[in-house]
Design an enzyme around this catalytic site. Structure first.
Site, mmCIF file in Angstrom:
data_model
loop_
_atom_site.group_PDB
_atom_site.id
_atom_site.type_symbol
_atom_site.label_atom_id
_atom_site.label_comp_id
_atom_site.label_asym_id
_atom_site.label_seq_id
_atom_site.Cartn_x
_atom_site.Cartn_y
_atom_site.Cartn_z
ATOM 1 N N GLU A 37 0.843 -1.207 0.000
ATOM 2 C CA GLU A 37 0.000 0.000 0.000
ATOM 3 C C GLU A 37 0.871 1.247 0.000
ATOM 4 O O GLU A 37 1.824 1.354 0.782
ATOM 5 C CB GLU A 37 -0.881 -0.032 1.257
ATOM 6 N N GLY A 133 -12.843 1.707 -1.650
ATOM 7 C CA GLY A 133 -11.442 1.335 -1.766
ATOM 8 C C GLY A 133 -11.237 0.167 -2.725
ATOM 9 O O GLY A 133 -10.179 -0.456 -2.743
ATOM 10 N N LEU A 134 -12.248 -0.144 -3.530
ATOM 11 C CA LEU A 134 -12.132 -1.246 -4.488
ATOM 12 C C LEU A 134 -11.977 -0.724 -5.909
ATOM 13 O O LEU A 134 -12.063 -1.456 -6.877
ATOM 14 C CB LEU A 134 -13.351 -2.173 -4.382
ATOM 15 N N SER A 136 -13.746 1.584 -7.884
ATOM 16 C CA SER A 136 -14.873 1.635 -8.826
ATOM 17 C C SER A 136 -14.581 2.612 -9.956
ATOM 18 O O SER A 136 -15.051 2.427 -11.082
ATOM 19 C CB SER A 136 -16.160 2.041 -8.110
ATOM 20 N N SER A 137 -13.782 3.649 -9.685
ATOM 21 C CA SER A 137 -13.492 4.640 -10.735
ATOM 22 C C SER A 137 -12.606 4.030 -11.824
ATOM 23 O O SER A 137 -12.848 4.230 -13.011
ATOM 24 C CB SER A 137 -12.836 5.883 -10.129
ATOM 25 N N GLU A 169 -6.799 9.797 -14.992
ATOM 26 C CA GLU A 169 -7.144 9.972 -13.576
ATOM 27 C C GLU A 169 -6.335 11.115 -12.949
ATOM 28 O O GLU A 169 -6.860 11.878 -12.152
ATOM 29 C CB GLU A 169 -6.917 8.646 -12.832
ATOM 30 N N ASP A 181 -4.142 0.320 -9.653
ATOM 31 C CA ASP A 181 -5.539 -0.067 -9.835
ATOM 32 C C ASP A 181 -5.831 -0.501 -11.265
ATOM 33 O O ASP A 181 -6.453 -1.536 -11.506
ATOM 34 C CB ASP A 181 -6.454 1.101 -9.459
HETATM 35 P P1 ADP Z 1 -13.177 4.255 -5.633
HETATM 36 O O1 ADP Z 1 -12.545 4.297 -6.980
HETATM 37 O O2 ADP Z 1 -12.223 3.820 -4.578
HETATM 38 O O3 ADP Z 1 -14.434 3.457 -5.599
HETATM 39 P P2 ADP Z 1 -13.413 7.048 -6.168
HETATM 40 O O4 ADP Z 1 -13.825 8.207 -5.340
HETATM 41 O O5 ADP Z 1 -12.110 7.088 -6.860
HETATM 42 O O6 ADP Z 1 -13.568 5.750 -5.261
HETATM 43 O O7 ADP Z 1 -14.495 6.802 -7.295
HETATM 44 C C1 ADP Z 1 -15.868 6.801 -6.961
HETATM 45 C C2 ADP Z 1 -16.592 7.608 -8.005
HETATM 46 O O8 ADP Z 1 -16.697 6.826 -9.211
HETATM 47 C C3 ADP Z 1 -18.017 7.928 -7.634
HETATM 48 O O9 ADP Z 1 -18.109 9.111 -6.878
HETATM 49 C C4 ADP Z 1 -18.670 8.096 -9.006
HETATM 50 O O10 ADP Z 1 -18.411 9.379 -9.519
HETATM 51 C C5 ADP Z 1 -17.915 7.091 -9.848
HETATM 52 N N1 ADP Z 1 -18.671 5.846 -9.975
HETATM 53 C C6 ADP Z 1 -18.314 4.622 -9.548
HETATM 54 N N2 ADP Z 1 -19.226 3.681 -9.887
HETATM 55 C C7 ADP Z 1 -20.192 4.338 -10.568
HETATM 56 C C8 ADP Z 1 -21.416 3.952 -11.200
HETATM 57 N N3 ADP Z 1 -21.840 2.680 -11.190
HETATM 58 N N4 ADP Z 1 -22.144 4.915 -11.812
HETATM 59 C C9 ADP Z 1 -21.719 6.188 -11.837
HETATM 60 N N5 ADP Z 1 -20.590 6.605 -11.268
HETATM 61 C C10 ADP Z 1 -19.830 5.712 -10.647
HETATM 62 MG MG MG Z 2 -10.893 5.576 -7.472
#
Ligand code: ADP
Ligand code: MG
Length: 391
Positions: A37, A133-134, A136-137, A169, A181
């Site tokens: 990390e 923290g997984l 999603s972005s 990013e 990631d």
């Molecule tokens: P992480 O990447 O750790 O989950 P981040 O803050 O980097 O957290 O990214 C989260 C952002 O990604 C959310 O605020 C949103 O803008 C976007 N996001 C993730 N999944 C979705 C989804 N299914 N639909 C729309 N936006 C999403």
């Molecule tokens: Mg992210």
């Protein structure tokens, strides 16, 4: 719903929304970092894996091969956010708010490489929990870059797509992150962790089959929102840069555990703690890889524990909820546990014997209730395939 049904449902929904069939559906996974990390931007080692939660995107280039206009329309099944519209000719870093900055950041980064992206329609459906923290972005970015790479015929390699999403990013979204990631999401493989050298981007796939060793890897989402763009992450990066400068190395990757004693005379106490985390964490990644290869997952527990202690005490990026999740899991059967991801919230992982899974889950839920914390989400993950075309 299984993958085929879910992919079909997404394509149907795309057609109902945009009036035409998508040209395809592409998916990219979120990731869990097993260990390593805050080592990525120090040109060190990380050991993440792609998980079975992923972002799926149905996409159609507008006008097909005619490239008729430069309009982009984006819709997510998450929340009630409505359709977002943009123009490929008018993308600028920092200008896009909301989730659209992730797909549009990829378009912008492709343009920066001289790749012409025509207008397109996109429907996103993701089951990667947001802000846990997984990553999603990155799941979104990696699904989009995999799709557009194919649809535009850009022919980028996985390494190039890693660089491209890194640029998206950092420069477009404005989140200072490393390459871990997207490397896991783009280069992961079923049943394996991705041993990544962040200096040269080389990857070795390391078998990680917890179930074969009678174990499950639990993810405990503390529901504490973490934020990378925040000061905490930036200040840790700054400390690492300062440490490297004072120790006269290109990056902290070049400092060995044996050098720490000498370093202690040169660094202020806080910088020393930050440096010590990075240096020892790099060593733990190498040990984890060796151990997985020679003895299997049942023997890496102590490394996960040591990693957590280092992040809590030296790097100071844990929080009460993460510490409680780790402690409760450890004292009720987990053989190793640590926070994972950037820190200040998000998720912990707990490597747990199958027979103790329920007891660990119950203990964590109970401990959170007693502490007055929001109930956590607890689920299992297994190393899954990297980004791919589904249909
Ligand atoms: P992480 O990447 O750790 O989950 P981040 O803050 O980097 O957290 O990214 C989260 C952002 O990604 C959310 O605020 C949103 O803008 C976007 N996001 C993730 N999944 C979705 C989804 N299914 N639909 C729309 N936006 C999403
Ligand atoms: Mg992210």
């Amino acid at each position: 719903m299984n993958t085929t049904a879910r992919t079909g449902a997404l394509a149907d929904r795309f057609e109902a929304t945009f009036g035409m069939e998508p040209h395809g559906v592409w998916a990219a996974p979120g990731r869990v970092n097993l260990i390593g990390e805050h080592t990525d931007y120090n040109e060190g080692f990380v050991l993440p894996f792609a998980i079975d939660n992923r972002a799926r995107t149905a996409i159609r280039l507008r006008g097909g091969s005619l490239r008729e206009d430069s309009r982009i329309r984006l819709l997510s099944t998450y929340g009630n956010q409505g359709l977002v519209e943009a123009d490929t000719a008018a993308l600028a870093p920092g200008a896009v708010k909301g989730w659209a900055k992730y797909p549009l950041g990829v378009v912008w980064a492709l343009q920066q490489r001289g790749i012409d992206v025509p207008g397109f329609d996109l429907l996103l459906d993701s089951d990667v929990p947001l802000g846990a923290g997984l990553s999603s972005s990155h799941a979104i970015e990696c699904a989009v870059v995999t799709a557009l790479n194919e649809l535009t015929g850009a022919g980028l390699t996985a390494e190039e797509m890693v660089e491209l999403t890194h640029n998206a990013e950092n420069a477009f979204v404005g989140a200072p992150t490393g390459i871990m990631d997207q490397s896991a999401s783009l280069r992961g493989a079923r049943g394996h962790a991705v041993f990544l050298d962040c200096r040269d981007q080389s990857v070795e796939l390391v078998p990680f089959r917890a179930q074969d060793a009678g174990l499950v890897l639990l993810v405990i989402d503390t529901k504490v929102a973490h934020s990378h763009a925040d000061g905490g992450y930036a200040s840790r990066r700054a400390s690492c840069e300062l440490g490297a400068e004072v120790l006269d190395v290109k990056a902290l990757r070049d400092v060995a555990v044996a050098d720490l004693e000498e370093a202690s005379g040169l660094l202020d106490p806080m910088t020393l703690r930050r440096v010590r985390h990075v240096v020892t964490e790099n060593a733990r990644v190498l040990q984890a890889v060796d151990t997985l290869r020679s003895q299997g997952p049942a023997r890496i527990g102590h490394l996960l524990d040591a990693s957590h202690a280092s992040m809590r005490d030296d790097f100071e990026i844990s929080c009460p909820e993460l510490d409680l999740a780790v402690d409760a899991a450890r004292s009720h059967g987990a053989i190793g546990a640590r926070m994972t991801g950037g820190g200040f919230g998000g998720s912990a992982i707990a490597l747990t014997p199958v027979g103790d899974e329920q007891q660990v889950r119950d203990a964590v839920v109970r401990a959170f209730a007693e502490a007055g914390f929001t109930a956590p989400d607890i689920f299992t993950v297994t190393p899954a395939a990297g980004a791919e075309r589904l249909s």
